[in-house]
Design a protein around this motif. Sequence first.
Motif, short mmCIF file in Angstrom:
data_model
loop_
_atom_site.label_atom_id
_atom_site.label_comp_id
_atom_site.label_asym_id
_atom_site.label_seq_id
_atom_site.Cartn_x
_atom_site.Cartn_y
_atom_site.Cartn_z
N CYS A 152 0.86 -1.18 0.00
CA CYS A 152 0.00 0.00 0.00
C CYS A 152 0.89 1.23 0.00
CB CYS A 152 -0.95 0.02 1.20
SG CYS A 152 -0.14 0.07 2.81
N SER A 153 0.33 2.35 -0.42
CA SER A 153 1.02 3.64 -0.39
C SER A 153 0.21 4.57 0.49
CB SER A 153 1.16 4.21 -1.81
OG SER A 153 1.90 3.32 -2.63
N PHE A 154 0.82 5.71 0.85
CA PHE A 154 0.21 6.54 1.87
C PHE A 154 -0.29 7.88 1.32
CE2 PHE A 154 3.44 4.15 4.53
CZ PHE A 154 2.51 3.20 4.92
N ILE A 155 -1.40 8.32 1.88
CA ILE A 155 -1.94 9.65 1.61
C ILE A 155 -2.20 10.32 2.95
CG2 ILE A 155 -2.93 9.35 -0.68
CD1 ILE A 155 -5.53 8.52 0.63
N GLU A 156 -2.04 11.64 2.97
CA GLU A 156 -2.21 12.37 4.21
C GLU A 156 -2.98 13.67 3.97
OE1 GLU A 156 0.95 12.23 7.15
OE2 GLU A 156 2.27 11.37 5.63
N GLU A 157 -3.31 14.33 5.05
CA GLU A 157 -4.04 15.60 5.02
C GLU A 157 -3.47 16.55 3.98
OE1 GLU A 157 -6.66 18.60 6.25
OE2 GLU A 157 -6.53 16.72 7.35
N GLY A 158 -4.35 17.05 3.10
CA GLY A 158 -3.95 18.04 2.11
C GLY A 158 -3.49 17.47 0.78
N ASP A 159 -3.21 16.17 0.72
CA ASP A 159 -2.81 15.56 -0.56
C ASP A 159 -3.95 15.69 -1.56
OD1 ASP A 159 -0.39 14.88 0.49
OD2 ASP A 159 -0.82 12.74 0.69
N GLU A 160 -3.59 15.84 -2.84
CA GLU A 160 -4.59 15.92 -3.89
C GLU A 160 -4.40 14.75 -4.85
OE1 GLU A 160 -4.54 19.76 -5.70
OE2 GLU A 160 -5.45 20.73 -3.95
N LYS A 169 -9.33 16.02 -2.72
CA LYS A 169 -8.41 16.45 -1.68
C LYS A 169 -8.63 15.61 -0.43
CE LYS A 169 -6.58 20.61 0.53
NZ LYS A 169 -6.69 22.09 0.60
N VAL A 170 -7.53 15.17 0.17
CA VAL A 170 -7.59 14.32 1.36
C VAL A 170 -7.81 15.19 2.60
CG1 VAL A 170 -6.35 12.65 2.80
CG2 VAL A 170 -6.08 12.61 0.30
N VAL A 171 -8.81 14.82 3.40
CA VAL A 171 -9.12 15.52 4.64
C VAL A 171 -8.99 14.50 5.78
CG1 VAL A 171 -10.82 16.87 5.92
CG2 VAL A 171 -10.76 16.99 3.41
N LEU A 183 -12.70 12.58 1.60
CA LEU A 183 -12.19 13.10 0.33
C LEU A 183 -13.20 14.10 -0.21
CD1 LEU A 183 -11.44 9.53 -1.01
CD2 LEU A 183 -9.64 11.19 -0.52
N ILE A 184 -12.72 15.26 -0.65
CA ILE A 184 -13.64 16.28 -1.15
C ILE A 184 -13.16 16.82 -2.49
CG2 ILE A 184 -12.48 18.19 0.08
CD1 ILE A 184 -15.38 19.30 0.61
N ASP A 185 -14.11 17.04 -3.40
CA ASP A 185 -13.75 17.62 -4.69
C ASP A 185 -13.94 19.13 -4.64
OD1 ASP A 185 -16.45 18.21 -5.10
OD2 ASP A 185 -16.52 17.34 -7.11
N GLY A 186 -13.61 19.80 -5.73
CA GLY A 186 -13.64 21.26 -5.75
C GLY A 186 -15.02 21.86 -5.74
N LYS A 187 -16.05 21.02 -5.88
CA LYS A 187 -17.43 21.51 -5.89
C LYS A 187 -18.19 21.10 -4.64
CE LYS A 187 -17.14 23.36 -10.03
NZ LYS A 187 -17.30 24.80 -10.27
N GLY A 188 -17.47 20.62 -3.63
CA GLY A 188 -18.11 20.34 -2.35
C GLY A 188 -18.71 18.96 -2.20
N VAL A 189 -18.34 18.01 -3.06
CA VAL A 189 -18.80 16.63 -2.91
C VAL A 189 -17.81 15.90 -2.01
CG1 VAL A 189 -19.30 14.45 -4.08
CG2 VAL A 189 -19.95 16.63 -5.15
#
Length: 324
Positions: A152-160, A169-171, A183-189
């Motif tokens: 596995c690979s890692f994702i953290e806060e703020g990664d896109e 975007k990772v929250v 995870l949130i997209d630029g339109k608030g989903v």
Amino acid sequence: MVSIEISIEKGVHTFTLPLLFPLNPVNVYFIPGEVPTLIDTGLDTEPAWEKLVSGIERLGFSMADVRRIILTHGHIDHMGLCGKIIGHVDAEVLIHPADEFRVTAGVEELVKMMEKNAHRFVSMGLSERDVDRIFRNYIKLMRRFYAPLSRCSFIEEGDEIDLGGFTLKVVGTPGHTGGSISLIDGKGVLFSGDHVMNGVATNPLPEMTADAGVGLVPYIESLKKVLGLEPRLIYPGHGDAIADPRDHVEKTLAFHDDLFARVESNIDDGWITPADLTSRIFPELAGIYASHVVFEVNGYLEALCVSGRAESREEGGLSRFRAV
């Protein structure tokens, strides 16, 4: 030319996969595009596998097309099929590092962790018989359905994460587990995993650990973070999509504020266990049915200690609290 990000909403396909324990079916999201992506995978059962494969095929794709899997957290109903998928295809698996052990550790390592955590529930004042029933059932599920991931690979806060035409975007939303993400997209989903769900309590499960980021205090802070993001639509890990996120999250916070106040108003300067306090507040609950409530009351008591309005001590193998 101005670049306009397209909302991910029209490209999301939801598969509700069956579970074998009392919880709403788990939601798995498939996002086709330049890098066909799954958000979570479901429990490792043949019915879940068949429904996921057939669902993807109905869209004109196959499992071989999947190139990325994003895990919102490491519980078996969300990562269970991941190992089977990456056994068929060369897909990258992304997860927060705080949940790495939940998806890569051997099953007996996780069982030992759960057996150790069972003691914490006994220390809250629950009977050993009730705690044994809770953990015995969960350990059976782990031994039957869990298989560690080879990579596995890692994702953290703020990664896109680029999905072609839009990004996620990772929250970081710890609480349910230490590595829970949304995870949130630029339109608030927003894809919320098990952090925000429709009609389901999201406090951590009995296998909870004493890790940083697990428990009621970080969970509530994460709820406030989600509220600040102002999502317009939430795709949860279980249950229907949430079309009015602000109202839903505000009601959840109000519910916790009310219980918090009830806990605080029922403690005094006498030492009391979380189980005894739960009986004081909810006399109608007993035995195994009280276990999750005891765990939640314990979270409120720990929060009161953090704020300096209560203190705790260990006595006779039990955790006791009193008002300051």
